[in-house]
Design an enzyme around this catalytic site. Structure first.
Site, PDB file in Angstrom:
ATOM      1  CG  HIS A  90      -0.291   0.087   2.428  1.00 55.28           C
ATOM      2  ND1 HIS A  90       0.119   1.144   3.391  1.00 55.28           N
ATOM      3  CD2 HIS A  90       0.116  -0.985   3.438  1.00 55.28           C
ATOM      4  CE1 HIS A  90       0.757   0.917   4.292  1.00 55.28           C
ATOM      5  NE2 HIS A  90       0.693  -0.352   4.596  1.00 55.28           N
TER       6      HIS A  90
ATOM      7  CG  ASP B  96      -3.245   3.700   2.205  1.00 55.26           C
ATOM      8  OD1 ASP B  96      -2.523   2.581   2.073  1.00 55.26           O
ATOM      9  OD2 ASP B  96      -4.064   3.596   3.363  1.00 55.26           O
TER      10      ASP B  96
ATOM     11  CG  ASP C 295       2.990   0.629   7.828  1.00 57.37           C
ATOM     12  OD1 ASP C 295       2.706  -0.139   6.832  1.00 57.37           O
ATOM     13  OD2 ASP C 295       2.288   0.913   8.740  1.00 57.37           O
TER      14      ASP C 295
ATOM     15  CD  GLU D 183      -2.721  -1.891   5.638  1.00 53.66           C
ATOM     16  OE1 GLU D 183      -2.804  -2.987   6.126  1.00 53.66           O
ATOM     17  OE2 GLU D 183      -2.402  -1.061   6.122  1.00 53.66           O
TER      18      GLU D 183
ATOM     19  CD  GLU E 119       1.595  -3.872   5.712  1.00 61.30           C
ATOM     20  OE1 GLU E 119       2.223  -2.949   6.313  1.00 61.30           O
ATOM     21  OE2 GLU E 119       0.672  -3.429   4.968  1.00 61.30           O
TER      22      GLU E 119
ATOM     23  CG  HIS F 160       1.413   3.586  12.256  1.00 61.14           C
ATOM     24  ND1 HIS F 160       0.056   3.013  12.377  1.00 61.14           N
ATOM     25  CD2 HIS F 160       1.536   2.830  10.954  1.00 61.14           C
ATOM     26  CE1 HIS F 160      -0.366   2.441  11.429  1.00 61.14           C
ATOM     27  NE2 HIS F 160       0.499   2.191  10.488  1.00 61.14           N
TER      28      HIS F 160
HETATM   29 ZN   LIG Z   1       1.265  -1.161   6.152  1.00 59.12          ZN
END
Ligand SMILES: [Zn+2]
Length: 396
Positions: free
Chosen positions: A76, A78, A109, A144, A173, A362
């Protein structure tokens, strides 16, 4: 030591990080990938999916080669929002590298891994005269990190309806815990949300005999649900776990006994359970604790996250061996962490997750060592080499 693909991986990652692709925005990330893959001979499709009540999201499917096996890189572009950008040492969408690290939202990520996969694939294609021995595909979503309804789940269906067949998938991932090579993910826990509601009778706190306080009831039911484990875990999974995340009465007055109390919870569950078996278990335990006295119900939210596990599989062996050859580390096979798009892909072909080291995902100052990008690119190259060498041995 550095080959062309490793240098490309850093450059591609930097350019991807400069795209502001916070879900559901495409931010230029897919357009950038489209240009790269097209110039190497891939056929690229851009598909937008919509659903009432959610933002439309762009996705990308690209393929080179018309024959099987079709090896799929999934991921992903995003990213989650950066939060307060002033707290970042390096701006979240600048793609700065400093002190041997590449900084940016999505560095681990998972734009970094996508860059490594693209670099490895382009190198492989160039090295095989512009045509792989089977097919290489990219299945890249922009949905995602959000609610994941306009992403991989629909992209897979769209591709299948066009007659696309996937043989094996590597999802990039951030699987590793401490360093590249330590962990491959071979499954994921499921996730289920519910709200426990206890109904009482509103009244004056000075006259409790005329009311029925649902707070007493919900506390009793919550303790009952937290008392015993849901199971003991399995060979590849820890025990399933229920966590209450919010308890709400919504009562602004201290002298009023409320009429209703609600408690939200989430369950992360292993392969002992299906959603149905879990709902049955939770409702049975609640009923036992409530007896005849309490009025209660549970509202379950729809979930597209069942648990799954890739059992012994030649593709898993191939990825393990590639990791071992390049890093000299024996990877752990894990099912830890949240959900991922592997839960959708597993319905189409065996899927293994292997990417960068997840420590900063994150977070503010998300970053990856540049050396990790090189290492991951080499591992992906090794996977492609071995995969197309041994394609007969892998056909399942
Ligand atoms: Zn991810």
């Amino acid at each position: 030591m550095t080959n062309i693909a490793q240098a490309d991986a850093l450059a591609i990652a930097r350019d991807l990080l400069r795209c502001r692709s916070v879900t559901p925005a495409e931010g230029g990330a897919l357009s950038f990938i489209e240009r790269l893959l097209k110039s190497a001979g891939f056929t690229v499709h851009r598909v937008t999916f919509v659903e009432p009540g959610s933002a439309p999201v762009e996705n990308l499917y690209a393929r080179i080669g018309a024959v099987s096996p079709n090896f799929v890189f999934a991921g992903h572009t995003d990213v989650v929002p950066p939060g307060d950008e002033a707290r970042w040492t390096h701006p979240p969408f600048a793609g700065n590298d400093a002190g041997g690290n590449l900084y940016g939202r999505g560095a681990v990520d998972m734009k970094g891994a996508i860059a490594c996969a693209i670099a490895a694939a382009l190198e492989y294609v160039a090295g095989s005269g512009g045509q792989p021995r089977g097919s290489i595909s990219f299945l890249i979503t922009g949905d995602e990190e959000g609610i994941a309804v306009n992403g991989t789940v629909k992209l897979l269906r769209w591709a299948a309806e066009r007659g696309e067949k996937f043989d094996h998938c590597l999802l990039g991932e951030p699987s590793n815990v401490q360093k590249i090579g330590d962990t491959i993910k071979i499954g994921r826990r499921g996730s289920l949300n519910g709200t426990l509601i206890v109904t009482g009778k509103q009244g004056h706190v000075a006259y409790p005999e005329r009311a029925d306080n649902p707070v007493r009831g919900i506390v009793a039911l919550m303790s009952a649900l937290m008392a015993a484990p849901l199971d003991q875990g399995t060979a590849h999974f820890g025990p399933s776990n229920l966590e209450f995340t919010s308890v709400d009465v919504g009562n602004p007055a201290v002298n009023v006994i409320p009429a209703e109390a609600r408690a939200r919870f989430n369950i992360r569950f292993n392969d002992c359970h299906s959603q149905i078996s879990l709902q049955t278990l939770i409702e049975r335990r609640t009923a036992q604790a409530a007896g005849e006295r309490l009025r209660w119900r549970i509202e379950w939210e729809p979930s597209n996250a069942d648990s799954f596990l890739l059992k012994a599989d030649p593709f898993l062996d191939l990825v393990c061996n590639a990791v071992k050859e390049v890093t000299a580390i024996e990877p752990q096979l894990s099912t830890s962490g949240g959900t991922s798009d592997a839960r959708f892909i597993k319905d189409y072909c065996p899927v293994v997750e292997f990417g960068l080291v997840g420590q900063t995902m994150h977070q503010v100052d998300e970053c990856t060592p540049v050396a990790d990008l090189s290492l991951l690119t080499v591992i992906y190259q090794r996977v492609l080499d071995r995969y197309f060498e041994s394609q007969d041995g892998l056909s399942s």
